[in-house]
Scaffold this motif. Structure first.
Motif, PDB file in Angstrom:
ATOM      1  N   ASN A 151     -44.117  24.369 -31.799  1.00 33.31           N
ATOM      2  CA  ASN A 151     -42.834  25.079 -31.776  1.00 33.31           C
ATOM      3  C   ASN A 151     -42.196  25.009 -30.401  1.00 33.31           C
ATOM      4  O   ASN A 151     -41.006  25.236 -30.239  1.00 33.31           O
ATOM      5  N   ALA A 152     -43.005  24.692 -29.415  1.00 36.11           N
ATOM      6  CA  ALA A 152     -42.526  24.492 -28.051  1.00 36.11           C
ATOM      7  C   ALA A 152     -43.572  23.667 -27.300  1.00 36.11           C
ATOM      8  O   ALA A 152     -44.763  23.689 -27.644  1.00 36.11           O
ATOM      9  N   LEU A 153     -43.109  22.935 -26.296  1.00 37.98           N
ATOM     10  CA  LEU A 153     -44.010  22.089 -25.514  1.00 37.98           C
ATOM     11  C   LEU A 153     -43.816  22.353 -24.028  1.00 37.98           C
ATOM     12  O   LEU A 153     -42.695  22.569 -23.567  1.00 37.98           O
ATOM     13  N   GLN A 154     -44.911  22.327 -23.297  1.00 37.06           N
ATOM     14  CA  GLN A 154     -44.868  22.448 -21.850  1.00 37.06           C
ATOM     15  C   GLN A 154     -45.715  21.347 -21.227  1.00 37.06           C
ATOM     16  O   GLN A 154     -46.676  20.872 -21.835  1.00 37.06           O
ATOM     17  N   VAL A 155     -45.333  20.959 -20.030  1.00 33.78           N
ATOM     18  CA  VAL A 155     -46.057  19.934 -19.287  1.00 33.78           C
ATOM     19  C   VAL A 155     -46.466  20.515 -17.937  1.00 33.78           C
ATOM     20  O   VAL A 155     -45.653  21.133 -17.256  1.00 33.78           O
ATOM     21  N   ILE A 156     -47.729  20.349 -17.586  1.00 31.77           N
ATOM     22  CA  ILE A 156     -48.219  20.769 -16.274  1.00 31.77           C
ATOM     23  C   ILE A 156     -48.326  19.524 -15.396  1.00 31.77           C
ATOM     24  O   ILE A 156     -49.107  18.621 -15.679  1.00 31.77           O
ATOM     25  N   LEU A 157     -47.521  19.480 -14.347  1.00 33.75           N
ATOM     26  CA  LEU A 157     -47.516  18.336 -13.449  1.00 33.75           C
ATOM     27  C   LEU A 157     -48.786  18.302 -12.603  1.00 33.75           C
ATOM     28  O   LEU A 157     -49.543  19.278 -12.558  1.00 33.75           O
ATOM     29  N   SER A 158     -48.999  17.196 -11.907  1.00 35.66           N
ATOM     30  CA  SER A 158     -50.215  17.038 -11.109  1.00 35.66           C
ATOM     31  C   SER A 158     -50.314  18.055  -9.985  1.00 35.66           C
ATOM     32  O   SER A 158     -51.406  18.376  -9.519  1.00 35.66           O
ATOM     33  N   ASN A 159     -49.162  18.599  -9.544  1.00 40.15           N
ATOM     34  CA  ASN A 159     -49.181  19.610  -8.480  1.00 40.15           C
ATOM     35  C   ASN A 159     -49.359  21.024  -9.025  1.00 40.15           C
ATOM     36  O   ASN A 159     -49.303  22.002  -8.285  1.00 40.15           O
ATOM     37  N   GLY A 160     -49.569  21.137 -10.356  1.00 40.98           N
ATOM     38  CA  GLY A 160     -49.801  22.429 -10.978  1.00 40.98           C
ATOM     39  C   GLY A 160     -48.550  23.120 -11.496  1.00 40.98           C
ATOM     40  O   GLY A 160     -48.652  24.149 -12.172  1.00 40.98           O
ATOM     41  N   LYS A 161     -47.389  22.574 -11.223  1.00 37.88           N
ATOM     42  CA  LYS A 161     -46.139  23.197 -11.671  1.00 37.88           C
ATOM     43  C   LYS A 161     -45.960  22.974 -13.167  1.00 37.88           C
ATOM     44  O   LYS A 161     -46.155  21.873 -13.685  1.00 37.88           O
ATOM     45  N   LYS A 162     -45.576  24.029 -13.875  1.00 38.93           N
ATOM     46  CA  LYS A 162     -45.410  23.979 -15.315  1.00 38.93           C
ATOM     47  C   LYS A 162     -43.924  23.868 -15.658  1.00 38.93           C
ATOM     48  O   LYS A 162     -43.103  24.641 -15.168  1.00 38.93           O
ATOM     49  N   VAL A 163     -43.548  22.893 -16.486  1.00 40.58           N
ATOM     50  CA  VAL A 163     -42.156  22.683 -16.886  1.00 40.58           C
ATOM     51  C   VAL A 163     -42.080  22.567 -18.395  1.00 40.58           C
ATOM     52  O   VAL A 163     -43.053  22.201 -19.061  1.00 40.58           O
ATOM     53  N   ASN A 164     -40.905  22.893 -18.952  1.00 37.60           N
ATOM     54  CA  ASN A 164     -40.689  22.757 -20.383  1.00 37.60           C
ATOM     55  C   ASN A 164     -40.463  21.293 -20.743  1.00 37.60           C
ATOM     56  O   ASN A 164     -40.019  20.487 -19.923  1.00 37.60           O
ATOM     57  N   ALA A 165     -40.758  20.959 -21.991  1.00 33.62           N
ATOM     58  CA  ALA A 165     -40.598  19.576 -22.453  1.00 33.62           C
ATOM     59  C   ALA A 165     -39.957  19.553 -23.828  1.00 33.62           C
ATOM     60  O   ALA A 165     -40.191  20.441 -24.651  1.00 33.62           O
ATOM     61  N   ASP A 166     -39.131  18.546 -24.068  1.00 33.07           N
ATOM     62  CA  ASP A 166     -38.537  18.311 -25.382  1.00 33.07           C
ATOM     63  C   ASP A 166     -39.184  17.085 -26.010  1.00 33.07           C
ATOM     64  O   ASP A 166     -39.503  16.109 -25.318  1.00 33.07           O
ATOM     65  N   LEU A 167     -39.368  17.144 -27.325  1.00 35.65           N
ATOM     66  CA  LEU A 167     -39.930  16.006 -28.049  1.00 35.65           C
ATOM     67  C   LEU A 167     -38.811  15.013 -28.365  1.00 35.65           C
ATOM     68  O   LEU A 167     -37.882  15.319 -29.107  1.00 35.65           O
ATOM     69  N   VAL A 168     -38.894  13.826 -27.783  1.00 31.69           N
ATOM     70  CA  VAL A 168     -37.896  12.786 -28.041  1.00 31.69           C
ATOM     71  C   VAL A 168     -38.149  12.145 -29.398  1.00 31.69           C
ATOM     72  O   VAL A 168     -37.232  11.917 -30.188  1.00 31.69           O
ATOM     73  N   GLY A 169     -39.405  11.849 -29.688  1.00 30.85           N
ATOM     74  CA  GLY A 169     -39.766  11.239 -30.960  1.00 30.85           C
ATOM     75  C   GLY A 169     -41.264  11.050 -31.043  1.00 30.85           C
ATOM     76  O   GLY A 169     -41.968  11.053 -30.026  1.00 30.85           O
TER      77      GLY A 169
END
Length: 424
Positions: A151-169
């Motif tokens: 229902n929602a996606l998040q990505v944790i970058l290598s530096n630990g920062k968490k960002v939202n993500a959209d599903l392209v396909g």
């Protein structure tokens, strides 16, 4: 008289010999005893804990003589910043009431029904790799099964920062998906190498988050065990060619990169492929989707948001599921035909209908590929693009026929059918 003298001499020499032997035995025994005493003393002395001060037991850390900038370390450093953790969040029903003795009740103690709301919680975690940065956007490739049902996606970058993500396909047939994130904090982007150029025995690294983001950016080393294994991928059982490696790939590594010693991504790791194979608990057997296939799917997902593949418009069963009696009496097949698929239904106006295929036709070949079952038919069909033509070989009433399929119809392969009778 001579005899008496000789007997005396013999007895004398016998006595001398006996005395000599006896003296030797005594001497040897004494020597052996002394030797045993000496050995025992030495053993006790060498094993006894010495008395005295322990100050001489200190030590120090010496200069590290290992090469800290080896080929593997350099490869890892070049890609590490592009590897991310992918968090799949899904809705969970929660009651707004309080937990009473007999279950949930309203907070004011009345008998009215409690209201409920949906709260997003982490359902699963996987890995991914940033492969493109364009303006304010960055793109991540991962596995379809990592993001499925989210229902929602998040990505944790290598530096630990968490960002939202959209599903392209996403594409279930190849188990791949593309996400889009904000590029502000993206510093490293990975590049793809040619997976056709890899060889068995070549060193590789697998990077990801095994067992979840707590172990993010874990790297394992191995070799290419085989460059062209055929396995079932995704949820629809489509046969696909994958890379086999002995680099450790565990749950949570799914979607992370398999890289060569130049730091190029040559595959996308998939724990799903490993768990779908027999003997998946055996260590040292992992699988990755080849980079050439990954790039092809990525580009189509970016363009269309989904993958469309040719569809024959039939339902079918494997010939192996048909009894020998029925193969002879109903299908009228020659005994030389033992593998293929049996058409059970043809959709009106479909590609198969237009080509003249009918119920109970047995498909044995598509193009130059032998068809042994439904999975092999799908694999052969998916090599074609919508708009191309394909030659099909089939049996009807015991006679072999050929026809040309005009692949003008397509199907979105993100949908699947898990029933016994396969559709395509």
């Amino acid at each position: 008289m001579n005899r008496i003298k000789q007997a005396f001499k013999d007895r004398l020499w016998l006595g001398v010999i006996i005395v000599g032997l006896f003296a030797g035995l005594i001497g040897g025994g004494i020597a052996l005893g002394i030797n045993n005493l000496v050995q025992h003393h030495e053993e006790v002395t060498s094993t006894r804990v010495p008395a005295g001060s322990n100050r001489s037991g200190g030590t120090k850390v010496n200069k590290n003589k290992a090469d800290l900038n080896g080929e593997a370390s350099q490869a890892y450093k070049s890609v590490q910043g592009a590897v991310v953790s992918v968090i799949n969040k899904q809705k969970v029903q929660q009651s707004s009431g309080t937990l009473g003795i007999f279950g949930y009740g309203s907070s004011n103690g009345s008998n009215s029904n409690s209201s409920s709301d949906n709260k997003l919680e982490t359902a699963s975690e996987g890995s991914g790799v940033i492969y493109k940065k364009s303006g304010n956007s960055a793109y991540v490739v991962t596995n379809n099964h990592v993001v499925k049902g989210s229902n929602a996606l998040q990505v944790i970058l290598s530096n630990g920062k968490k960002v939202n993500a959209d599903l392209v396909g996403a594409d279930s047939a190849t188990d791949l998906a593309v996400l889009k994130i904000n590029a502000t904090n993206v510093k490293t982007v990975a590049s793809f190498g040619n997976s056709n150029s890899i060889v068995p025995g070549q060193d590789v690294l697998a990077i990801g988050s095994p067992m979840g983001s707590e172990y993010a950016n874990t790297v394992t080393k191995g070799i290419i065990s085989a460059k062209d294994r055929t396995l079932k991928a995704g949820t629809d059982g489509t046969l696909t060619s994958v890379i086999q490696t002995d680099a450790a790939i565990n749950s949570g590594n799914s979607g992370g990169p398999l890289i060569n010693m130049a730091g190029q991504v040559i595959g996308i790791n998939s724990m799903k492929l490993a768990s779908d194979t027999q003997g998946s608990s055996v260590e040292g057997i992992g699988f990755a989707i080849p980079s050439n296939e990954v790039v092809t799917i990525i580009n189509q997902l970016i363009k269309n948001g989904k993958i469309t593949r040719p569809s024959l418009g039939i339902s079918m069963v494997d010939l192996s599921n048909v009894t020998s009696d029925q193969q002879q009496s109903v299908l009228k097949l020659p005994t030389s035909v033992s593998k293929g698929v049996v058409i059970m239904d043809v959709n009106s106006g479909s590609v198969a209908d237009t080509a003249g295929l009918k119920k109970y036709d047995v498909i044995t070949k598509l193009g130059d590929t032998q068809v042994t079952d439904a999975d092999s038919l799908k694999a052969a069909l998916y090599k074609y693009k919508v708009g191309q033509n394909a030659k099909v070989t089939y049996y009807r009433d015991g006679q072999q026929h050929t026809a040309t399929l005009h692949l003008t119809k397509s199907a979105d392969t993100t949908s699947t059918d898990d029933s016994q009778q396969d559709n395509n």
